[in-house]
Write a protein that holds these residues in place. Structure first.
Motif, PDB file in Angstrom:
ATOM      1  N   VAL A 194     -66.589 -28.152  64.645  1.00  0.00           N
ATOM      2  CA  VAL A 194     -66.049 -28.112  63.283  1.00  0.00           C
ATOM      3  C   VAL A 194     -66.373 -29.383  62.513  1.00  0.00           C
ATOM      4  N   GLY A 195     -67.001 -29.200  61.354  1.00  0.00           N
ATOM      5  CA  GLY A 195     -67.274 -30.301  60.436  1.00  0.00           C
ATOM      6  C   GLY A 195     -66.717 -29.968  59.065  1.00  0.00           C
ATOM      7  N   PHE A 196     -67.307 -30.549  58.004  1.00  0.00           N
ATOM      8  CA  PHE A 196     -66.835 -30.239  56.653  1.00  0.00           C
ATOM      9  C   PHE A 196     -67.836 -30.772  55.630  1.00  0.00           C
ATOM     10  N   ARG A 197     -67.714 -30.274  54.423  1.00  0.00           N
ATOM     11  CA  ARG A 197     -68.411 -30.850  53.279  1.00  0.00           C
ATOM     12  C   ARG A 197     -67.389 -31.000  52.159  1.00  0.00           C
ATOM     13  N   CYS A 198     -67.699 -31.811  51.187  1.00  0.00           N
ATOM     14  CA  CYS A 198     -66.734 -32.128  50.138  1.00  0.00           C
ATOM     15  C   CYS A 198     -67.063 -31.399  48.836  1.00  0.00           C
ATOM     16  N   ALA A 199     -66.041 -31.274  47.993  1.00  0.00           N
ATOM     17  CA  ALA A 199     -66.187 -30.724  46.656  1.00  0.00           C
ATOM     18  C   ALA A 199     -65.591 -31.712  45.652  1.00  0.00           C
ATOM     19  N   ARG A 200     -65.778 -31.397  44.378  1.00  0.00           N
ATOM     20  CA  ARG A 200     -65.204 -32.265  43.347  1.00  0.00           C
ATOM     21  C   ARG A 200     -65.002 -31.440  42.083  1.00  0.00           C
TER      22      ARG A 200
ATOM     23  N   ILE B  20     -83.800 -26.631  40.866  1.00  0.00           N
ATOM     24  CA  ILE B  20     -82.374 -26.908  41.082  1.00  0.00           C
ATOM     25  C   ILE B  20     -82.106 -28.389  40.853  1.00  0.00           C
ATOM     26  N   LYS B  21     -81.099 -28.676  40.040  1.00  0.00           N
ATOM     27  CA  LYS B  21     -80.745 -30.057  39.747  1.00  0.00           C
ATOM     28  C   LYS B  21     -79.746 -30.572  40.788  1.00  0.00           C
ATOM     29  N   ILE B  22     -80.044 -31.728  41.361  1.00  0.00           N
ATOM     30  CA  ILE B  22     -79.126 -32.416  42.278  1.00  0.00           C
ATOM     31  C   ILE B  22     -78.733 -33.731  41.624  1.00  0.00           C
ATOM     32  N   ASN B  23     -77.458 -34.141  41.792  1.00  0.00           N
ATOM     33  CA  ASN B  23     -76.931 -35.345  41.119  1.00  0.00           C
ATOM     34  C   ASN B  23     -77.055 -35.169  39.600  1.00  0.00           C
ATOM     35  N   ASP B  24     -76.674 -34.014  39.104  1.00  0.00           N
ATOM     36  CA  ASP B  24     -76.978 -33.643  37.712  1.00  0.00           C
ATOM     37  C   ASP B  24     -76.581 -34.718  36.710  1.00  0.00           C
ATOM     38  N   ASP B  25     -75.375 -35.267  36.842  1.00  0.00           N
ATOM     39  CA  ASP B  25     -74.965 -36.290  35.872  1.00  0.00           C
ATOM     40  C   ASP B  25     -75.118 -37.697  36.432  1.00  0.00           C
ATOM     41  N   GLY B  26     -75.710 -37.800  37.628  1.00  0.00           N
ATOM     42  CA  GLY B  26     -75.940 -39.119  38.229  1.00  0.00           C
ATOM     43  C   GLY B  26     -74.714 -39.743  38.835  1.00  0.00           C
ATOM     44  N   ARG B  27     -73.584 -39.033  38.811  1.00  0.00           N
ATOM     45  CA  ARG B  27     -72.340 -39.639  39.314  1.00  0.00           C
ATOM     46  C   ARG B  27     -71.994 -39.212  40.732  1.00  0.00           C
ATOM     47  N   HIS B  28     -72.568 -38.120  41.184  1.00  0.00           N
ATOM     48  CA  HIS B  28     -72.151 -37.542  42.457  1.00  0.00           C
ATOM     49  C   HIS B  28     -73.352 -37.334  43.372  1.00  0.00           C
ATOM     50  N   PRO B  29     -73.814 -38.370  44.063  1.00  0.00           N
ATOM     51  CA  PRO B  29     -74.988 -38.240  44.943  1.00  0.00           C
ATOM     52  C   PRO B  29     -74.814 -37.128  45.969  1.00  0.00           C
ATOM     53  N   GLY B  30     -75.886 -36.338  46.166  1.00  0.00           N
ATOM     54  CA  GLY B  30     -75.887 -35.298  47.188  1.00  0.00           C
ATOM     55  C   GLY B  30     -75.075 -34.081  46.851  1.00  0.00           C
ATOM     56  N   MET B  31     -74.740 -33.867  45.551  1.00  0.00           N
ATOM     57  CA  MET B  31     -73.932 -32.711  45.165  1.00  0.00           C
ATOM     58  C   MET B  31     -74.675 -31.867  44.119  1.00  0.00           C
ATOM     59  N   VAL B  32     -74.301 -30.578  44.075  1.00  0.00           N
ATOM     60  CA  VAL B  32     -74.824 -29.686  43.038  1.00  0.00           C
ATOM     61  C   VAL B  32     -73.661 -29.026  42.318  1.00  0.00           C
ATOM     62  N   ARG B  33     -73.947 -28.578  41.121  1.00  0.00           N
ATOM     63  CA  ARG B  33     -72.912 -27.969  40.288  1.00  0.00           C
ATOM     64  C   ARG B  33     -72.855 -26.462  40.540  1.00  0.00           C
ATOM     65  N   ILE B  34     -71.639 -25.950  40.720  1.00  0.00           N
ATOM     66  CA  ILE B  34     -71.434 -24.525  40.993  1.00  0.00           C
ATOM     67  C   ILE B  34     -70.564 -23.949  39.873  1.00  0.00           C
ATOM     68  N   PRO B  35     -71.014 -22.850  39.238  1.00  0.00           N
ATOM     69  CA  PRO B  35     -70.163 -22.226  38.209  1.00  0.00           C
ATOM     70  C   PRO B  35     -68.965 -21.531  38.848  1.00  0.00           C
ATOM     71  N   GLY B  36     -67.771 -21.943  38.511  1.00  0.00           N
ATOM     72  CA  GLY B  36     -66.572 -21.342  39.079  1.00  0.00           C
ATOM     73  C   GLY B  36     -66.071 -20.185  38.243  1.00  0.00           C
ATOM     74  N   ASP B  37     -65.087 -19.425  38.754  1.00  0.00           N
ATOM     75  CA  ASP B  37     -64.521 -18.304  38.020  1.00  0.00           C
ATOM     76  C   ASP B  37     -63.771 -18.783  36.779  1.00  0.00           C
ATOM     77  N   LYS B  38     -63.061 -19.891  36.938  1.00  0.00           N
ATOM     78  CA  LYS B  38     -62.320 -20.448  35.806  1.00  0.00           C
ATOM     79  C   LYS B  38     -62.909 -21.782  35.349  1.00  0.00           C
ATOM     80  N   LYS B  39     -63.396 -22.561  36.318  1.00  0.00           N
ATOM     81  CA  LYS B  39     -63.920 -23.882  35.983  1.00  0.00           C
ATOM     82  C   LYS B  39     -65.012 -24.249  36.971  1.00  0.00           C
ATOM     83  N   ASP B  40     -66.070 -24.885  36.478  1.00  0.00           N
ATOM     84  CA  ASP B  40     -67.158 -25.295  37.368  1.00  0.00           C
ATOM     85  C   ASP B  40     -66.680 -26.407  38.299  1.00  0.00           C
ATOM     86  N   PHE B  41     -67.368 -26.539  39.434  1.00  0.00           N
ATOM     87  CA  PHE B  41     -67.056 -27.614  40.383  1.00  0.00           C
ATOM     88  C   PHE B  41     -68.349 -28.091  41.030  1.00  0.00           C
TER      89      PHE B  41
END
Length: 947
Positions: free
Chosen positions: A939-945, A759-780
């Motif tokens: 209650v906490g949260f995590r972020c998306a992009r 599994i690739k983390i920080n795939d493009d090096g721009r988003h530390p601590g994030m992974v890429r998820i294939p979306g129904d219309k667009k990845d996030f």
């Protein structure tokens, strides 16, 4: 006062009173350089007052004031009040006046002020007449004048100002702490206001069993959190404040009284009338109602005029805040019943007023609290004072040594000892104990046990007080041992009688009885009492002819010491099941050092007995190991049968740990035998609370997956090693991160192996601590872990952490949806929609749970109830992950999403569940909801992009 009442007061003033007592003072309060009372002067000619201020060019601009105490009506063409005002205005504007230097000057405008009304006909008629002369006249009627007075001299309408000032002064004098050992190294004459540290209060609420908690009950718990003591007046109408001995209950109530009085004086409005009553005094008073007691006893004490009138008015208006101190100190059943009836009568008669009461935890059994059919408190809900945090300890010491020239060194010396010794720190979390530690620290080495601390304080009070204060005694008892013995006997007598205050005649009789057994005569009991009060203040007069010990804890300690000298185990065991004797028995065990005989004397041990025995063991020194293990074994058995929502649950874990390191080998064996993951987790938690390196080998073993499959037990072992905090334990926990922290937060892309996939983390090096998820219309992109306290506080410093998620690497909680949304935007991200969250949680295989198709309690943090709290991210939950590489989406903390739950847009969607929910709520598809302003501990949260 209402605006109508204020206007009525103005209208009752004569014209001369309005001029002298109101307007001249009001103009002086304004931005004016000169105010002249011109009425009656030789050149008055319509001008009652003249005031001046500088214009924009720095020149003096003079205004003449025509004062009236009547309505201004009619036309100027007829005989009317309007024609009189016109004449006076013309005279004022056309004729010069003498300024304060005797120079002739003219006013540039005229101001007509009346406490009555001015009708439009009069204003228009006067303006029309003066328009041709270019004269400027302004009118102010009674209603407008009220607003000006409110703005510039509000004290005028605050009729109770003198009353509250006298009341405030009397209370400050009464609440001074000069008796609490201030001459032995503490601050001189420090008051409640100066020493008070804002307290933290935890609601105590009856709960349903955890298996019955539905999503609605879950949301109720989300709302429940630590309350700041400054919030209680806004949150509660009635309240019972519970706390350990010396936790600060009395100080809090007295602080509320003083704060409210000062607020009234500062704002010059009577918002709240606070009244402080000691319940033991009320219990002994011959009174039919609390109101009658306040009028007779409190009124006589302070001798304040207007007292009864203020009380009657404010009771009717719902402005009274009644503060009732020491419910637990009423030990007589008849008196306690009387107090309950008096309080009930007061709440029935004056339902709009507020009543807060205090009690020790052990002395309150829901006598005042009432519940509805759903077990929700409707009268006198309970809150418990939470022990001081490290920051509160430091705040207290800063206030204590504020005026000490050597304060920095003294504070550092105390903190060095407290921070390095967990046993001392635990007792220092109590305000009374902390103040005693501050005193004793300047004289001797800090003690590690409460009994040693009380002993040293009493030694100081009895042997050193005189020399420090340079007291010359009129009557001298040179035998300190005899003095102490008599005080012990008196304390025990009072404990047996169930009283905390005592009449002069009664205490003199007791002293005389015990003096008769010494070389002294019973006839000198009065002199003995006088000397004790003057020389040590251990016993002192609190009201006319009534006495008490400096603090109830000293009464209990001295009574315990007398029991120790008498070796009276029969008496101790006879009171063992009486809650109000609990502290005395614990102190007795600490003084005697062993509880072997105490255990023998208790032939049948109930659950409450075992808990109390464990408390005794905490302060005992040399009790046989077998007894310690037997007590611990009984407690662990009780713990295994308790529901995790019960209040006793966490207390029992603390009590087992308090027995000490002698039980570590036995706990290790229990851990090996246990097949229940919850009990195994509890044992790890207890080992961590003991904080002894001897537990490291046992805990190290539990971290191995081959031995311990349950992630919650492994996490409990991880936490325990952190609490032990030795080099060896810290090296162990540094090796168990799921992902290298530097890589996780770094900018470089990297891969990890998850269930055989890279599994690739920080795939493009721009988003530390994030992974890429294939979306129904667009990845996030989505965060691998929830946002932590440390990350959130970099953007929002000063965030108040939840006690259930307290560490830097804990998921941040106590964050509203709005705060989570703002945080995400500030760092260039956003909150995920609930569809995105569910897609990321289920993984590419569309699992029911984030770790697989079937529920597995070994892989997630759920069904643990409130005492556990959230696990740190990136610790031992390496199996709560899907094939996208997203962790901890099942359990631990609920997570905000960007989606609305309802069409009205009142609720935001929560996903994922928390550590306290049951299996059914742990499904990735489960939706819950809560108000976006909610700031709960679950209650906490995590972020998306967006890509």
């Amino acid at each position: 006062m209402s605006p109508d009442e204020k206007l009525k007061k103005l209208k009752n003033l004569k014209e001369s009173q309005l001029r002298k007592e109101v307007l001249i003072l009001m103009f002086k309060a304004m931005d004016t350089q000169i105010v002249i009372d011109y009425h009656g002067g030789t050149l008055e000619l319509g001008k009652d007052i003249i005031y001046a201020k500088k214009d924009e060019f720095g020149e003096m601009e003079y205004t003449g004031v025509v004062v009236k105490a009547e309505d201004i009506t009619g036309k100027v063409s007829k005989v009317s009040s309007a024609s009189v005002v016109l004449t006076q205005s013309k005279q004022a504007l056309q004729n010069p006046f003498l300024d304060n230097k005797g120079i002739k000057r003219y006013i540039s405008k005229c101001l007509v002020i009346t406490s009555g009304k001015i009708n439009k006909e009069a204003i228009n008629s006067i303006h029309k007449e003066l328009q041709s002369l270019n004269f400027a006249v302004k009118f102010i009627n009674g209603e407008e004048l009220v607003k000006l007075i409110d703005n510039y001299m509000p004290m005028f309408f605050f009729t109770e100002f003198d009353f509250f000032q006298s009341y405030y002064d009397a209370l400050k004098k009464e609440f001074r702490r000069i008796h609490e050992t201030t001459f032995l190294g503490g601050p001189k004459d420090i008051g409640v206001e100066e020493i008070f540290v804002k307290l933290r209060l935890a609601p105590k609420v009856k709960e349903l069993e955890s298996k019955d908690i539905d999503e609605f009950k879950q949301r109720d718990f989300i709302d429940r959190t630590i309350i700041d003591s400054s919030q209680i007046e806004d949150k509660f109408k009635t309240l019972i404040i519970l706390g350990a001995p010396g936790a600060g209950k009395t100080t809090l109530l007295r602080h509320l009284v003083l704060k409210r009085c000062k607020s009234n004086l500062d704002t010059q409005t009577n918002k709240v009338f606070p009244i402080y009553i000691r319940l033991d005094e009320l219990a002994q008073a011959k009174t039919k109602s609390i109101k009658e007691y306040i009028i007779k006893d409190i009124h006589e004490r302070y001798k304040l005029s207007e007292f009864e009138k203020c009380l009657n008015d404010d009771l009717s208006d719902g402005k009274v805040l009644l503060l009732l101190d020491g419910f637990d100190e009423i030990q007589d059943a008849t008196q306690q019943h009387k107090i309950q009836n008096l309080i009930q009568e007061f709440t029935d008669s004056y339902p709009e007023n507020k009543i807060f009461a205090s009690s020790r935890i052990a002395g309150y059994k829901d006598e005042l609290t009432k519940y509805d059919e759903k077990e929700n408190p409707i009268l006198f809900p309970k809150v418990e004072i939470v022990p001081f945090t490290d920051d509160q300890i430091k705040q207290f010491l800063d206030k204590w040594f504020k005026d000490d020239k050597d304060s920095k060194r003294k504070i550092k010396d105390i903190w060095d000892v407290v921070s390095k010794n967990e046993r001392i720190k635990e007792i220092a979390r109590n305000p009374l104990i902390l103040s005693l530690l501050a005193i004793v620290s300047g004289v001797k080495k800090l003690p590690e046990r409460k009994t040693d601390l009380y002993r040293k304080c009493i030694e100081l009070l009895m042997s050193k007080w005189d020399s420090v204060r340079r007291v010359v005694r009129q009557f001298y008892f040179d035998d300190e041992r005899t003095k102490r013995r008599i005080l012990q006997q008196v304390a025990l007598d009072m404990q047996k009688d169930g009283i905390t205050t005592i009449a002069r005649q009664r205490i003199e009789n007791l002293i005389g009885k015990h003096l008769a057994e010494t070389q002294y005569s019973a006839e000198v009991s009065k002199e003995f009492l006088k000397e004790i009060e003057k020389s040590s203040y251990l016993i002192h007069e609190i009201s006319r002819n009534r006495y008490q010990f400096m603090h109830l804890t000293f009464q209990e300690y001295l009574a315990a010491y007398q029991l120790y000298e008498e070796q009276n185990y029969d008496l101790v065991t006879s009171f063992f099941r009486k809650p109000k004797w609990q502290e005395t028995i614990i102190l007795f065990a600490g003084i005697i050092g062993k509880i072997d005989k105490l255990v023998e004397a208790l032939k049948e041990k109930e659950k409450s007995d075992v808990i109390l025995l464990a408390k005794c063991l905490t302060d005992a020194q040399s009790t046989d190991k077998k007894i310690k293990i037997d007590v611990a074994k009984n407690l662990l058995e009780i713990l295994s049968k308790l529901d995790r929502w019960e209040d006793e649950y966490e207390e029992i874990r603390i009590r087992i740990a308090g027995i000490g390191k002698d039980i570590i080998p036995w706990l290790g064996e229990e851990l090996k035998r246990s097949s229940d993951f919850r009990l195994s987790k509890d044992v790890c938690n207890i080992l961590g609370k003991i904080r002894d390196p001897g537990a490291i080998p046992v805990l190290k073993e539990r971290l191995a997956k081959t031995i311990e499959p349950n992630a919650n037990v492994r996490y409990a072992a991880y936490e325990a090693l952190e609490k032990i905090g030795t080099k060896e334990s810290m090296e162990l926990i540094s090796k168990i991160f799921v992902i290298d922290p530097k890589k996780l937060k770094g900018a470089e892309p990297f891969e990890i192996d998850i269930k055989g996939k890279k599994i690739k983390i920080n795939d493009d090096g721009r988003h530390p601590g994030m992974v890429r998820i294939p979306g129904d219309k667009k990845d996030f992109w989505i965060d691998v872990y929830p946002v932590t306290n440390a990350e959130f506080e970099q953007v929002f410093p000063g965030h108040e952490r939840s006690p259930y998620s307290p560490y830097d690497d804990s998921p941040v909680t106590r964050v509203t949806w709005h705060q989570a949304d703002e945080y995400a935007k500030k760092i260039g991200k956003r909150l995920p929609t609930e569809q995105e969250w569910e897609k990321a949680a289920k993984g590419p295989e569309n699992w029911e749970y984030s770790f697989g198709k079937e529920f597995d309690i070994n892989k997630c943090r759920v069904e643990l109830a409130r005492v556990d709290g959230a696990a740190k991210i990136n610790s031992v939950y390496d199996e709560n992950v899907n094939d996208y590489g997203v962790y901890d989406m099942t359990g631990n903390v609920w997570e905000w999403t960007d989606s609305w739950y309802d069409e009205e847009k009142s609720w935001r969607v929560l996903r994922g569940g928390s550590w306290s929910i049951r299996q059914g709520i742990a499904l990735c598809s489960y939706r819950s909801y809560v108000n976006p302003d909610n700031r709960g501990s679950l209650v906490g949260f995590r972020c998306a992009r967006t890509l």
